[in-house]
Design a protein around this motif. Sequence first.
Motif, PDB file in Angstrom:
ATOM      1  N   SER A 102       0.846  -1.187   0.000  1.00  0.00           N
ATOM      2  CA  SER A 102       0.000   0.000   0.000  1.00  0.00           C
ATOM      3  C   SER A 102       0.884   1.241   0.000  1.00  0.00           C
ATOM      4  CB  SER A 102      -0.901  -0.020   1.249  1.00  0.00           C
ATOM      5  OG  SER A 102      -1.542   1.224   1.453  1.00  0.00           O
ATOM      6  N   GLY A 103       0.550   2.216  -0.830  1.00  0.00           N
ATOM      7  CA  GLY A 103       1.373   3.416  -0.865  1.00  0.00           C
ATOM      8  C   GLY A 103       0.556   4.669  -1.088  1.00  0.00           C
ATOM      9  N   HIS A 104       0.920   5.706  -0.359  1.00  0.00           N
ATOM     10  CA  HIS A 104       0.299   7.017  -0.530  1.00  0.00           C
ATOM     11  C   HIS A 104       1.308   7.955  -1.179  1.00  0.00           C
ATOM     12  CE1 HIS A 104      -1.009  11.063   1.325  1.00  0.00           C
ATOM     13  NE2 HIS A 104      -1.794  10.818   0.303  1.00  0.00           N
ATOM     14  N   SER A 105       0.858   8.720  -2.153  1.00  0.00           N
ATOM     15  CA  SER A 105       1.679   9.768  -2.754  1.00  0.00           C
ATOM     16  C   SER A 105       3.003   9.201  -3.270  1.00  0.00           C
ATOM     17  CB  SER A 105       1.876  10.888  -1.733  1.00  0.00           C
ATOM     18  OG  SER A 105       2.462  12.024  -2.316  1.00  0.00           O
ATOM     19  N   GLY A 106       4.127   9.705  -2.764  1.00  0.00           N
ATOM     20  CA  GLY A 106       5.432   9.261  -3.234  1.00  0.00           C
ATOM     21  C   GLY A 106       5.753   7.816  -2.943  1.00  0.00           C
ATOM     22  N   GLY A 107       4.904   7.123  -2.180  1.00  0.00           N
ATOM     23  CA  GLY A 107       5.118   5.709  -1.891  1.00  0.00           C
ATOM     24  C   GLY A 107       5.051   4.808  -3.105  1.00  0.00           C
ATOM     25  N   TYR A 108       4.568   5.343  -4.222  1.00  0.00           N
ATOM     26  CA  TYR A 108       4.458   4.543  -5.441  1.00  0.00           C
ATOM     27  C   TYR A 108       5.813   4.018  -5.917  1.00  0.00           C
ATOM     28  CZ  TYR A 108       6.671   8.081  -8.348  1.00  0.00           C
ATOM     29  OH  TYR A 108       7.590   8.931  -8.903  1.00  0.00           O
ATOM     30  N   ARG A 109       6.853   4.843  -5.764  1.00  0.00           N
ATOM     31  CA  ARG A 109       8.138   4.506  -6.374  1.00  0.00           C
ATOM     32  C   ARG A 109       8.748   3.251  -5.751  1.00  0.00           C
ATOM     33  NH1 ARG A 109      13.038   6.848  -8.976  1.00  0.00           N
ATOM     34  NH2 ARG A 109      14.759   5.694  -8.039  1.00  0.00           N
ATOM     35  N   VAL A 110       8.808   3.203  -4.443  1.00  0.00           N
ATOM     36  CA  VAL A 110       9.405   2.038  -3.794  1.00  0.00           C
ATOM     37  C   VAL A 110       8.597   0.787  -4.104  1.00  0.00           C
ATOM     38  CG1 VAL A 110       8.214   2.442  -1.585  1.00  0.00           C
ATOM     39  CG2 VAL A 110      10.335   1.124  -1.641  1.00  0.00           C
ATOM     40  N   ILE A 111       7.273   0.893  -4.178  1.00  0.00           N
ATOM     41  CA  ILE A 111       6.443  -0.258  -4.527  1.00  0.00           C
ATOM     42  C   ILE A 111       6.798  -0.764  -5.922  1.00  0.00           C
ATOM     43  CG2 ILE A 111       4.094  -1.029  -5.034  1.00  0.00           C
ATOM     44  CD1 ILE A 111       3.103   0.786  -2.814  1.00  0.00           C
ATOM     45  N   SER A 112       6.963   0.143  -6.869  1.00  0.00           N
ATOM     46  CA  SER A 112       7.262  -0.269  -8.242  1.00  0.00           C
ATOM     47  C   SER A 112       8.573  -1.040  -8.322  1.00  0.00           C
ATOM     48  CB  SER A 112       7.289   0.951  -9.175  1.00  0.00           C
ATOM     49  OG  SER A 112       8.451   1.735  -8.981  1.00  0.00           O
ATOM     50  N   PHE A 113       9.577  -0.620  -7.544  1.00  0.00           N
ATOM     51  CA  PHE A 113      10.858  -1.326  -7.556  1.00  0.00           C
ATOM     52  C   PHE A 113      10.759  -2.667  -6.835  1.00  0.00           C
ATOM     53  CE2 PHE A 113      12.476   2.676  -9.026  1.00  0.00           C
ATOM     54  CZ  PHE A 113      13.595   2.330  -9.784  1.00  0.00           C
ATOM     55  N   ILE A 114       9.959  -2.726  -5.791  1.00  0.00           N
ATOM     56  CA  ILE A 114       9.738  -4.009  -5.108  1.00  0.00           C
ATOM     57  C   ILE A 114       9.119  -5.009  -6.077  1.00  0.00           C
ATOM     58  CG2 ILE A 114       8.325  -5.154  -3.358  1.00  0.00           C
ATOM     59  CD1 ILE A 114       8.745  -2.654  -1.600  1.00  0.00           C
ATOM     60  N   LEU A 115       8.154  -4.557  -6.872  1.00  0.00           N
ATOM     61  CA  LEU A 115       7.512  -5.438  -7.840  1.00  0.00           C
ATOM     62  C   LEU A 115       8.490  -5.879  -8.921  1.00  0.00           C
ATOM     63  CD1 LEU A 115       4.091  -3.606  -8.341  1.00  0.00           C
ATOM     64  CD2 LEU A 115       4.536  -5.641  -6.953  1.00  0.00           C
ATOM     65  N   ALA A 116       9.380  -4.976  -9.314  1.00  0.00           N
ATOM     66  CA  ALA A 116      10.296  -5.261 -10.416  1.00  0.00           C
ATOM     67  C   ALA A 116      11.471  -6.128 -10.000  1.00  0.00           C
ATOM     68  CB  ALA A 116      10.804  -3.950 -11.019  1.00  0.00           C
ATOM     69  N   GLN A 117      12.001  -5.923  -8.774  1.00  0.00           N
ATOM     70  CA  GLN A 117      13.240  -6.623  -8.429  1.00  0.00           C
ATOM     71  C   GLN A 117      13.422  -6.868  -6.931  1.00  0.00           C
ATOM     72  OE1 GLN A 117      15.954  -3.842 -10.294  1.00  0.00           O
ATOM     73  NE2 GLN A 117      16.293  -2.733  -8.385  1.00  0.00           N
ATOM     74  N   GLY A 118      12.327  -6.834  -6.191  1.00  0.00           N
ATOM     75  CA  GLY A 118      12.424  -6.978  -4.738  1.00  0.00           C
ATOM     76  C   GLY A 118      12.693  -8.372  -4.237  1.00  0.00           C
ATOM     77  N   VAL A 133       2.432  -2.447 -14.748  1.00  0.00           N
ATOM     78  CA  VAL A 133       1.872  -3.203 -15.875  1.00  0.00           C
ATOM     79  C   VAL A 133       2.558  -4.560 -15.989  1.00  0.00           C
ATOM     80  CG1 VAL A 133       1.628  -3.262 -18.392  1.00  0.00           C
ATOM     81  CG2 VAL A 133       1.170  -1.137 -17.146  1.00  0.00           C
ATOM     82  N   ALA A 134       3.885  -4.578 -15.907  1.00  0.00           N
ATOM     83  CA  ALA A 134       4.634  -5.834 -16.026  1.00  0.00           C
ATOM     84  C   ALA A 134       4.252  -6.800 -14.918  1.00  0.00           C
ATOM     85  CB  ALA A 134       6.134  -5.541 -15.994  1.00  0.00           C
ATOM     86  N   TRP A 135       4.088  -6.284 -13.683  1.00  0.00           N
ATOM     87  CA  TRP A 135       3.687  -7.143 -12.569  1.00  0.00           C
ATOM     88  C   TRP A 135       2.313  -7.764 -12.812  1.00  0.00           C
ATOM     89  CZ3 TRP A 135      -0.283  -5.776  -8.871  1.00  0.00           C
ATOM     90  CH2 TRP A 135      -0.440  -6.732  -7.861  1.00  0.00           C
ATOM     91  N   LEU A 136       1.368  -6.963 -13.262  1.00  0.00           N
ATOM     92  CA  LEU A 136       0.026  -7.485 -13.535  1.00  0.00           C
ATOM     93  C   LEU A 136       0.056  -8.537 -14.638  1.00  0.00           C
ATOM     94  CD1 LEU A 136      -1.952  -4.128 -13.390  1.00  0.00           C
ATOM     95  CD2 LEU A 136      -2.316  -6.083 -11.881  1.00  0.00           C
ATOM     96  N   ASP A 137       0.852  -8.297 -15.670  1.00  0.00           N
ATOM     97  CA  ASP A 137       0.934  -9.240 -16.789  1.00  0.00           C
ATOM     98  C   ASP A 137       1.559 -10.571 -16.371  1.00  0.00           C
ATOM     99  OD1 ASP A 137      -0.227  -7.408 -18.474  1.00  0.00           O
ATOM    100  OD2 ASP A 137       1.657  -6.759 -19.398  1.00  0.00           O
ATOM    101  N   LEU A 138       2.584 -10.496 -15.524  1.00  0.00           N
ATOM    102  CA  LEU A 138       3.329 -11.697 -15.161  1.00  0.00           C
ATOM    103  C   LEU A 138       2.730 -12.447 -13.980  1.00  0.00           C
ATOM    104  CD1 LEU A 138       7.007 -10.424 -15.541  1.00  0.00           C
ATOM    105  CD2 LEU A 138       5.874 -12.151 -16.960  1.00  0.00           C
ATOM    106  N   TYR A 139       2.205 -11.700 -13.006  1.00  0.00           N
ATOM    107  CA  TYR A 139       1.776 -12.334 -11.763  1.00  0.00           C
ATOM    108  C   TYR A 139       0.261 -12.307 -11.545  1.00  0.00           C
ATOM    109  CZ  TYR A 139       6.704 -12.507 -10.556  1.00  0.00           C
ATOM    110  OH  TYR A 139       8.053 -12.767 -10.546  1.00  0.00           O
ATOM    111  N   HIS A 140      -0.450 -11.572 -12.396  1.00  0.00           N
ATOM    112  CA  HIS A 140      -1.920 -11.551 -12.339  1.00  0.00           C
ATOM    113  C   HIS A 140      -2.440 -11.191 -10.954  1.00  0.00           C
ATOM    114  CE1 HIS A 140      -1.551 -13.391 -16.268  1.00  0.00           C
ATOM    115  NE2 HIS A 140      -0.846 -14.374 -15.743  1.00  0.00           N
ATOM    116  N   GLY A 141      -1.794 -10.207 -10.345  1.00  0.00           N
ATOM    117  CA  GLY A 141      -2.237  -9.727  -9.050  1.00  0.00           C
ATOM    118  C   GLY A 141      -3.416  -8.769  -9.185  1.00  0.00           C
TER     119      GLY A 141
END
Length: 280
Positions: free
Chosen positions: A153-169, A192-200
Motif C-alpha cells: 500500500s502506498g500514498h503519494s510518493g510511496g508509489y516509487r518504492v512499490i514499483s521497484f519491489i515489484l520489479a526486483q524486490g 503493468v509488467a507485474w500485472l501481466d506476469l503475476y496476475h495480481g
Amino acid sequence: MRAETLRVHYASYGELIVTQLASAPFPHPQRAEGHQYKDRFYPADKHYSDSSVAIFIPTGFRESGKTDFVVHFHGWRNYIEIVFNQYQLIEQFIESGRNAILVVPQGPFDACDSFGGKLEDVDGFKRFMEELMDALHQKRKLKTKEIGNVILSGHSGGYRVISFILAQGGMTGHVKEVWLFDALFGQTEKFVAWLDLYHGRLINIYTPHGRTKEEAEKWMTDLQQKRTEFLARKENEVTRQELEKNKLIFLFTELGHNDVLAKHRTFREFLNASCLTALR
C-alpha cells in the motif's frame, strides 16, 4: 509521539512494535550526502538515518501456517508518528478485522523525496521481510517464519518504492495486491509488467489535481486500446462486490490528496475487500 508513547497509545487495539532493522530503507549510500530538492537541502543525519520500522499486531491475531502482511509506504514530508495519527491506519486496520500484520517502514524522514532506499535494491524487499520475520520470531510474536500473502500500500510518493519491489524486490510471487492512494506519479510500466506476469490485483484511487489523474487516464486509454478489462468508477459509487471481484480498478475521487486514505475510511474498505482472512 515517540515509540514508547505510540505503543501505549495503541495498546487497546493490539501490540505496536517500533524496531530498527538493518534492511530498512535507510541509511542508503545514495543518500549518504543528503538530498537536494529544488531550493532545499535535506542532510543525511536528519532525513536519511532512521532505520525504524513500525509493526502492528492486532488483538485477536491468530497465527496459522503462514503470516499475511500489509506493508504501507508513506509519501513526502512524513514519518511514522504522523502517518499513524493523520491517516488512522491502525484504527482502520482494526475496523476491518483482518487477520494480518501491518508494517510501516520509515522512508525519507520529513523530506520531499520518493526514494525507497534499500527496498529499491535487487532483492532488498526479500532481505527486509526475512529480517522482519526473524525479529518477530525472536520476540516470540510468531512461531514460524513462513510468509503468506503480502499487500503493498502506498500514498503519494510511496508509489516509487512499490514499483521497484515489484520489479526486483525478490518476493514478487508473494505480493497479491497493490493499493495506490493518489500515488500513480510514474513507473507505470513496472505495475503493468507485474500485472501481466503475476496476475495480481491493483486498486488505484486518484484525485482531480496533479499528475495522478493524467497518468491514470493514460493507462486506461492504453488498456482500452489493448482491450484489457478494468473497472473505472467514482470512489463513492463503487460497491464492495466490485472491489472484491475486479483485478484492476481505477477510482476517481473528489477528495484532497491527503484525504484519500482516511476521510472515507478507504484504507479500511480496501482491507475489507482484500484477500486477507477475517480475525474470526
